[in-house]
Design a protein around this motif. Structure first.
Motif, short mmCIF file in Angstrom:
data_model
loop_
_atom_site.label_atom_id
_atom_site.label_comp_id
_atom_site.label_asym_id
_atom_site.label_seq_id
_atom_site.Cartn_x
_atom_site.Cartn_y
_atom_site.Cartn_z
N MET A 152 -52.94 -16.01 -66.56
CA MET A 152 -53.93 -16.43 -65.28
C MET A 152 -55.09 -15.52 -65.59
N SER A 162 -58.37 -13.83 -64.63
CA SER A 162 -58.75 -13.18 -63.54
C SER A 162 -60.33 -13.39 -63.44
N ALA A 175 -58.76 -22.20 -56.65
CA ALA A 175 -57.93 -21.26 -56.99
C ALA A 175 -56.81 -21.22 -55.95
N ARG A 192 -57.53 -16.94 -60.84
CA ARG A 192 -57.62 -16.28 -59.76
C ARG A 192 -58.75 -15.54 -59.28
N ILE A 243 -59.38 -11.52 -50.50
CA ILE A 243 -59.85 -11.12 -51.70
C ILE A 243 -60.67 -10.06 -51.52
#
Length: 201
Positions: free
Chosen positions: A1, A3, A22, A30, A51
């Motif tokens: 994944m 980042s 996302a 993500r 986030i």
């Protein structure tokens, strides 16, 4: 994944589009942190999606280099695979670019190398062209001079003003950005190769 860290200055419409993308479990990236150079409205998107965010106000630093050093220090906490400049209205200092290159990308509301700089839409209208566009580039030390990794033409229509033209460019920018992030995450797009001027697939 993959980042991703996103840096903004304003409303964060590209950030919002990326966060929406996302949120799909099938999307291979993500957003791990959102940063801003001021109290930007777009930070609300990060809060909505849970986030983490940080603000490094440009005006609190004596030099652009000092400001950039703090931005880099904040990014280093998260060790992002990719840094996205999403309406960040500050030129990152060379040492920050060097720290993350070639893993920094930026969107621009023009068909680069046409109309670089902060007023790409206004400059296209002033030039009287019948088409402009949207681009995604690998960031280098210049102003919108990095290698282009995605772009698309957008027509300039009779009667367009800066607002109406920009509103038609924005959805193209968002789509290009999301596709570039996806292709980086899946390995379809090699930013190191792109930074050396090799054509993107």
């Amino acid at each position: 994944m993959l980042s991703v860290a996103v840096l903004i200055s304003g409303g964060g419409s590209n950030l919002r589009a990326l966060l929406d993308a996302a949120a799909d479990p099938g999307f291979p990236a993500r957003v791990v942190v959102v940063g801003a150079d001021r109290e930007a409205d777009g930070l609300a998107h990060a809060e909505e999606f849970g986030i983490p965010s940080f603000t490094v106000p440009y005006t609190r630093y004596a030099t652009r280099e000092d400001w950039g050093a703090e931005v880099a220090a904040q990014l280093d906490v998260w060790q992002p695979d990719l840094v996205v400049l999403s309406g960040l209205m500050r030129l990152l200092p060379a040492q920050v670019v060097a720290r993350y290159a070639p893993r920094i990308i930026n969107t621009h509301p023009a068909y680069l190398p046409e109309f670089p700089g902060a007023h790409g839409v206004r400059d296209a209208l002033a030039a009287g062209v019948d088409q402009t566009g949207a681009s995604v580039i690998v960031v280098d030390d210049g102003v919108d001079t990095g290698p282009v990794i995605a772009q698309e033409r957008v027509p300039v229509l009779p009667g367009d003003d800066e607002h109406t033209l920009h509103e038609r460019i924005k959805p193209i920018e968002r789509r290009l950005l999301i596709d570039v992030v996806r292709r980086v995450a899946t390995g379809e797009l090699d930013l190191a190769a792109a930074a050396l001027g090799e054509p993107a697939p």
